[in-house]
Design an enzyme around this catalytic site. Structure first.
Site, PDB file in Angstrom:
ATOM      1  N   CYS A 147      26.833  53.688 -30.783  1.00 23.84           N
ATOM      2  CA  CYS A 147      25.801  52.774 -30.318  1.00 23.84           C
ATOM      3  C   CYS A 147      26.451  51.424 -30.232  1.00 23.84           C
ATOM      4  O   CYS A 147      27.218  51.035 -31.093  1.00 23.84           O
ATOM      5  CB  CYS A 147      24.603  52.686 -31.241  1.00 23.84           C
ATOM      6  SG  CYS A 147      23.336  51.662 -30.473  1.00 23.84           S
TER       7      CYS A 147
ATOM      8  N   CYS B 262      23.923  46.054 -32.210  1.00 23.81           N
ATOM      9  CA  CYS B 262      23.667  45.775 -33.618  1.00 23.81           C
ATOM     10  C   CYS B 262      22.266  46.202 -34.004  1.00 23.81           C
ATOM     11  O   CYS B 262      22.021  46.657 -35.100  1.00 23.81           O
ATOM     12  CB  CYS B 262      23.781  44.284 -33.892  1.00 23.81           C
ATOM     13  SG  CYS B 262      25.440  43.833 -34.346  1.00 23.81           S
ATOM     14  N   SER B 263      21.337  46.037 -33.079  1.00 27.43           N
ATOM     15  CA  SER B 263      19.939  46.263 -33.430  1.00 27.43           C
ATOM     16  C   SER B 263      19.632  47.735 -33.703  1.00 27.43           C
ATOM     17  O   SER B 263      18.628  48.038 -34.321  1.00 27.43           O
ATOM     18  CB  SER B 263      19.025  45.737 -32.329  1.00 27.43           C
ATOM     19  OG  SER B 263      19.283  46.413 -31.123  1.00 27.43           O
ATOM     20  N   CYS B 264      20.494  48.649 -33.245  1.00 25.48           N
ATOM     21  CA  CYS B 264      20.193  50.032 -33.634  1.00 25.48           C
ATOM     22  C   CYS B 264      21.259  50.574 -34.581  1.00 25.48           C
ATOM     23  O   CYS B 264      21.395  51.761 -34.770  1.00 25.48           O
ATOM     24  CB  CYS B 264      19.959  50.950 -32.443  1.00 25.48           C
ATOM     25  SG  CYS B 264      21.139  50.902 -31.147  1.00 25.48           S
TER      26      CYS B 264
END
Lengths: 208, 120
Positions: free
Chosen positions: A106, A109-111
């Site tokens: 991924c 950063c948010s996931c």
């Protein structure tokens, strides 16, 4: 299913937007150099929470009931140890076996479940890593020094905003009777995203 | 890793037993590193930084049930010192934020979010 995307676009939190705005500004004005900034941040990457995930893995290795709970509902099993994501992200544990090796990609950063895994490595967010990991996972693993038998299937999991993955590496041989605490020392961040195996205890003793 | 003495003397800086910084989220490490780099580039002295940060931290109201965390204050202080030093203004920062927000929304999930104009 591993490449389905539930969201068609990305989103950054207000804080992330402010941080990126500052970085762009300082970069454009020549006060900071992004590669040098990344290099400095790399030196902190072990400073945030990677031991959380390592404790989860070590407990799963030693406690069969916990292992079962982790595999059926990782979010709750991780929360049992007091580790909860700020956004209450849904975690799924994927376990390496003699026949299957799991790897997570991924670029956002948010996931990335940093509450469990710690800071993401800089290369993890790079587009080439992600696309190559999907296309040629065996080649990418080889570059990380991980050579798996031909017959081992490699599964690549793409984190979404809703589902984040934790790889349970295989328990190294020669660790029978070890305490959870000692075992957790063998669980690196990279082993929990599947770009490494858990540390070999024979090397560990030399470096400890 | 350890930090220079001046940096360790930053007001209320959270440190681990080795004298290194600790963070609760990736962005905190990023803004911390940017502050060090901006200081090294000569934008402000560490004393000036400590003063600006201290003033933000002093805004904490003990009665507040949902206080800002340490690096929220840090981020506020960093924006403030850059504005005070005329490196930027509120308008420019708002524009950049908007550009990043639009870039994120235009980026398929899973792809890296980039501002094409900075060529990254």
């Amino acid at each position: 299913m591993s490449h389905d995307h539930d969201h068609d676009h990305s989103e950054l939190s207000d804080i992330e937007l402010r941080v990126r705005a500052l970085e762009t500004l300082l970069t454009e004005k020549g006060y900071i150099d992004p590669p040098a900034l990344d290099e400095l941040i790399e030196t902190y990457e072990t400073k945030i929470g990677p031991k959380n995930g390592a404790r989860v893995v070590a407990k799963a290795w030693t406690d069969t009931d916990y292992h079962a709970r982790l595999m059926s509902d990782a979010t709750s099993a991780i929360a049992e140890l007091g580790f909860t994501g700020r956004q209450g992200e849904h975690m799924v544990a994927v376990e390496n076996t003699s026949g299957v090796h799991n790897m997570v990609v991924c670029t956002l950063c948010s996931c990335y479940p940093w509450t469990v895994l710690g800071l993401p490595p800089v290369w993890y967010k790079s587009a080439p890593y992600r696309s190559r990991a999907v296309r040629d996972p065996r080649g990418v693993l080889k570059e990380f020094g991980v050579t798996l038998p031909e017959e081992t299937e490699i599964k690549v999991w793409d984190s979404t905003a809703e589902v984040r993955y934790l790889v349970i590496p295989r328990r190294p041989k020669g660790t029978e009777g070890w305490s959870e605490e000692r075992l957790s020392e063998l669980v690196t961040r990279n082993s929990m995203i599947g770009t490494a195996l858990a540390l070999d205890p024979s090397n560990q003793e030399e470096t400890a | 890793m350890t930090l220079p003495d001046a940096v360790q003397a930053t007001p209320r800086l959270p440190l681990d037993q080795d004298g290194g910084p600790v963070f609760t989220a990736p962005w905190e490490a990023r803004v911390f590193a940017m502050t060090l780099k901006a200081h090294q580039a000569g934008l402000f002295s560490w004393g000036e930084w400590a003063e600006t940060l201290g003033a933000e931290l002093a805004k904490d109201d003990p009665a507040d049930t949902n206080p800002l965390n340490y690096y929220d204050h840090w981020l506020n202080a960093f924006e403030k010192i850059l504005t005070a030093k005329d490196v930027t203004g509120a308008h420019q920062l708002a524009e950049l934020k908007k550009a990043w927000d639009e870039a994120a929304r235009a980026t398929p999930h899973g792809d890296p979010i980039e501002l094409s104009r900075i060529g990254r």
